[in-house]
Design a protein around this motif. Structure first.
Motif, mmCIF file in Angstrom:
data_model
loop_
_atom_site.group_PDB
_atom_site.id
_atom_site.type_symbol
_atom_site.label_atom_id
_atom_site.label_comp_id
_atom_site.label_asym_id
_atom_site.label_seq_id
_atom_site.Cartn_x
_atom_site.Cartn_y
_atom_site.Cartn_z
ATOM 1 N N TRP A 38 0.837 -1.209 0.000
ATOM 2 C CA TRP A 38 0.000 0.000 0.000
ATOM 3 C C TRP A 38 0.867 1.252 0.000
ATOM 4 C CZ3 TRP A 38 -4.754 -0.508 -1.439
ATOM 5 C CH2 TRP A 38 -5.415 -1.701 -1.203
ATOM 6 N N TRP A 39 1.943 1.234 0.767
ATOM 7 C CA TRP A 39 2.870 2.370 0.761
ATOM 8 C C TRP A 39 3.534 2.505 -0.606
ATOM 9 C CZ3 TRP A 39 2.828 6.084 4.181
ATOM 10 C CH2 TRP A 39 2.349 5.826 5.456
ATOM 11 N N LEU A 40 3.911 1.376 -1.184
ATOM 12 C CA LEU A 40 4.513 1.399 -2.509
ATOM 13 C C LEU A 40 3.530 1.931 -3.543
ATOM 14 C CD1 LEU A 40 6.952 0.757 -4.267
ATOM 15 C CD2 LEU A 40 6.064 -1.558 -4.512
ATOM 16 N N ALA A 41 2.265 1.574 -3.430
ATOM 17 C CA ALA A 41 1.244 2.085 -4.358
ATOM 18 C C ALA A 41 1.108 3.600 -4.232
ATOM 19 C CB ALA A 41 -0.088 1.398 -4.098
ATOM 20 N N CYS A 42 1.144 4.110 -3.029
ATOM 21 C CA CYS A 42 1.068 5.565 -2.827
ATOM 22 C C CYS A 42 2.273 6.268 -3.440
ATOM 23 C CB CYS A 42 0.972 5.894 -1.343
ATOM 24 S SG CYS A 42 -0.569 5.367 -0.589
ATOM 25 N N LEU A 43 3.446 5.729 -3.217
ATOM 26 C CA LEU A 43 4.655 6.330 -3.790
ATOM 27 C C LEU A 43 4.656 6.236 -5.312
ATOM 28 C CD1 LEU A 43 7.344 5.066 -1.261
ATOM 29 C CD2 LEU A 43 6.402 7.374 -1.474
#
Length: 74
Positions: A38-43
């Protein structure tokens, strides 16, 4: 490339959410690992937005068409 990263990170995030929803993993490391996609998707979404804005800013409208056609296509 950033678009592909965005799609794949969203797929991984959804898969990790499905694993959490259906299997309720009890491993200690799972609580740390499952939010990473999820953090990777945001970045990736942020990177895609910046790169797409730069791409659109660098392009010049074609000389043989009206400005309104160019703006409509954007």
């Amino acid at each position: 490339m950033s678009g592909r990263l965005l799609c794949r990170s969203l797929a991984a995030a959804m898969a990790s959410a499905a694993v959490t929803a259906f299997f309720h993993p009890q491993a200690r490391w799972w609580g740390v690992v499952w939010p990473l996609p999820w953090w990777l998707a945001c970045l990736a979404a942020l990177a895609w937005a910046v790169l797409r804005a730069r791409e659109k800013a660098d392009r010049t409208p074609p000389q043989d068409s009206a400005r309104s056609d160019w703006e409509q296509a954007a």
